[in-house]
Design an enzyme around this catalytic site. Structure first.
Site, PDB file in Angstrom:
ATOM      1  N   LYS A  79       0.848  -1.200   0.000  1.00 60.79           N
ATOM      2  CA  LYS A  79       0.000   0.000   0.000  1.00 60.79           C
ATOM      3  C   LYS A  79       0.883   1.249   0.000  1.00 60.79           C
ATOM      4  CE  LYS A  79      -3.964   1.929   2.559  1.00 60.79           C
ATOM      5  NZ  LYS A  79      -4.932   1.702   3.650  1.00 60.79           N
ATOM      6  N   SER A 154      -9.808   1.796   2.687  1.00 64.55           N
ATOM      7  CA  SER A 154      -8.928   2.555   1.820  1.00 64.55           C
ATOM      8  C   SER A 154      -7.896   1.700   1.085  1.00 64.55           C
ATOM      9  CB  SER A 154      -8.187   3.619   2.643  1.00 64.55           C
ATOM     10  OG  SER A 154      -7.391   2.999   3.625  1.00 64.55           O
ATOM     11  N   SER A 178     -10.074  -0.617   6.874  1.00 61.60           N
ATOM     12  CA  SER A 178      -9.492  -0.476   5.532  1.00 61.60           C
ATOM     13  C   SER A 178      -8.795  -1.701   4.961  1.00 61.60           C
ATOM     14  CB  SER A 178      -8.511   0.692   5.515  1.00 61.60           C
ATOM     15  OG  SER A 178      -9.230   1.874   5.330  1.00 61.60           O
TER      16      SER A 178
HETATM   17  N1  GLN Z   1     -13.501   3.731   5.999  1.00 60.16           N
HETATM   18  C1  GLN Z   1     -12.873   4.124   7.208  1.00 60.16           C
HETATM   19  C2  GLN Z   1     -12.616   5.602   7.209  1.00 60.16           C
HETATM   20  O1  GLN Z   1     -12.852   6.228   6.221  1.00 60.16           O
HETATM   21  C3  GLN Z   1     -11.650   3.325   7.464  1.00 60.16           C
HETATM   22  C4  GLN Z   1     -10.380   3.945   7.028  1.00 60.16           C
HETATM   23  C5  GLN Z   1      -9.181   3.111   7.354  1.00 60.16           C
HETATM   24  O2  GLN Z   1      -9.285   2.059   7.983  1.00 60.16           O
HETATM   25  N2  GLN Z   1      -8.024   3.609   7.013  1.00 60.16           N
HETATM   26  O3  GLN Z   1     -12.203   6.148   8.195  1.00 60.16           O
END
Ligand code: GLN
Length: 485
Positions: A79, A154, A178
């Site tokens: 990532k 994400s 995410s």
């Molecule tokens: N969808 C969640 C957010 O927008 C999780 C993000 C993440 O785990 N980095 O905060």
């Protein structure tokens, strides 16, 4: 030998290497060919590394010399918020478009030691803020199973590359879901380890009390192999847990399920009400039946404060975001824009470098931390966070793991939720609790009908299993049992 990418796992590849069926260079090339064919449509990679083949040939030498570990020569995607020395790490943001990492993240250092081949860096929501990869400054990553749908986020790129056979495995980061949510949307396995199990050194911080790095793979066993390598105490991250703590947890867990009985699974039925897709509930109920047939006891549990999780998350996470993002000001880090004055430079740089969602969270976080509101929001959210953890501790007195769906729906259409942040935030309803409590959780694919292949009308749905702190081994054991093979 013809390489069939779809059928490979880490252990199988290792055996092929040892048996001389194919080399890491050949395998890496096969993935690069697949990327050339597919990634034009999917857009999961931000960059495919030019030196991938070179690392593969170094790995091949190690294999030939009989010094290979299970991960030697395995192509893994990373990532874009995890630092690899000398390579760009942009966190999906214009702010860091030209930022080259000056050191290796601890996880990268550990994987390098094993001789892993880093094949490229994957697309993500900007600074990991989002649940669909639509917030990337570099365009959306599409779901390999239906190009009209999102891959989740994400870590959408990291899930898509594994689902589309464009890497054997990948690393993602998980602050509120995410890793697990995109894994669920793409039909692969995603692990969010216990908070502190894996060092966060060299991962760009989003919410420092919530972030964890974890693997995204095709199988539970592959996730276990990678987790075993990347975990462990690190002097650069004071929150990391030493392996002894792990051992004592494992002992207490095995005491509960003595005499070879299957672990007891808890279901918070009171939390699985409105707003969940029928197909998701149907798959979840099927999984429960499957568990029962295998001899698992299913028990109803109560988590009285769990319905506050999302609210607590969306207070604490932005608060942490607002302070972590302060360093991207065009002077210490990131894109620099010249304004009319010193303070103007700061505004211009941030305006040019950061996307809407990131700005929204910085504003929200700064607000909840501001004097006069600090007690009402930040402190109160922290108190409720404790209560949620207490609920889980009580539940874990009588069960070894808790199961829920990973998300309330399968992958949604691109654009469907972009103008409605709250609808997007609701996607995190089942995943944020593991981050708030620090508990380990895994998402594995479940199917309504196991005989059917995934298709546009049969998109993947994830089952989430949560265990006690440090009990990833319990997760692996249960997940392997129920895994669709
Ligand atoms: N969808 C969640 C957010 O927008 C999780 C993000 C993440 O785990 N980095 O905060």
């Amino acid at each position: 030998m013809k390489i069939e990418l779809a059928k490979l796992t880490i252990e199988k590849v290792h055996k092929h290497f040892i048996d001389g069926d194919f080399t890491s260079v050949e395998l890496t090339q096969a993935y690069i060919d697949e990327i050339k064919k597919k990634d034009i449509d999917i857009h999961a990679y931000l960059e495919v590394f030019r030196d991938a083949i070179e690392s593969a040939s170094i790995a091949d030498k190690r294999i030939k010399d009989g010094e290979a570990s299970l991960l030697t020569g395995i192509p893994i995607a990373i990532k874009d918020n995890i630092l690899i020395k000398g390579k760009i790490a942009s966190s999906g943001s214009k702010m860091l478009e030209n930022y080259h990492a000056t050191y290796d993240a601890t996880v990268i250092e550990k994987l390098k030691r094993e001789g892993v081949v880093f094949i490229g860096r994957t697309n993500m929501d900007e600074f990991a803020m989002g649940g669909s990869t639509e917030n990337s400054a570099y365009g959306v990553t599409k779901n390999p199973l239906d190009l009209e749908r999102v891959s989740g986020g994400s870590s959408g790129g990291s899930a898509a590359v594994v689902a589309a056979n464009m890497a054997l495995a990948s690393l993602g980061s998980d602050t509120g879901g995410s890793i697990r949510q995109p894994a669920s949307f793409c039909g692969v396995v995603g692990l969010k380890p216990t908070y502190g199990a894996v060092s966060r050194y060299g991962v760009m911080a989003m919410g420092s009390s919530l972030d964890q790095i974890g693997p995204i793979c095709k199988t539970v066993r592959d996730s276990e192999i990678i987790f075993d390598i990347i975990r462990g105490k690190d002097i650069h991250d004071g929150t990391t847990i030493d392996n002894d703590t792990y051992k004592s947890n494992l002992v207490s867990d095995s005491q509960i399920k003595s005499n070879d009985k299957k672990p007891v699974l808890g279901v918070p039925w009171h939390f699985l009400g409105d707003g969940i897709d029928d197909k998701v509930m149907q798959s979840f109920n099927n999984s429960i039946e499957k568990f029962k047939k295998m001899g698992y006891e299913i028990k109803e549990i109560k988590l009285p404060n769990i319905s506050f999780s999302l609210m607590v998350y969306y207070v604490l996470m932005p608060a942490e975001v607002s302070s972590n993002m302060a360093r991207f000001d065009g002077m210490r880090f990131g894109l620099y824009k010249n304004g009319e004055s010193g303070i103007d430079d700061y505004f211009e740089s941030r305006r040019a470098g950061l996307g809407r969602e990131v700005i929204r969270r910085i504003l929200l976080g700064t607000y909840v931390l501001s004097s006069g509101y600090y007690d009402a929001y930040y402190n109160r959210a922290n108190a409720v966070r404790r209560m949620i953890l207490d609920d889980f501790s009580k539940a874990f007195a009588s069960v070894q793991a808790i199961i829920t769906p990973t998300t309330p729906s399968s992958a949604f259409k691109i654009g469907e939720k972009t103008n409605d942040p709250v609808a997007m935030y609701l996607e995190d309803i089942f995943t944020v609790t593991a981050n708030l409590t620090g508990l380990p959780a895994i998402s594995i694919p479940m199917k309504v009908d196991e005989t059917t292949e995934y298709s546009k009308t049969n998109m993947p749905i994830g089952l989430q299993i949560t265990a006690k702190h440090g009990c990833e081994s319990t997760l692996f054991e249960i997940a392997k049992d129920i895994e669709v093979k």
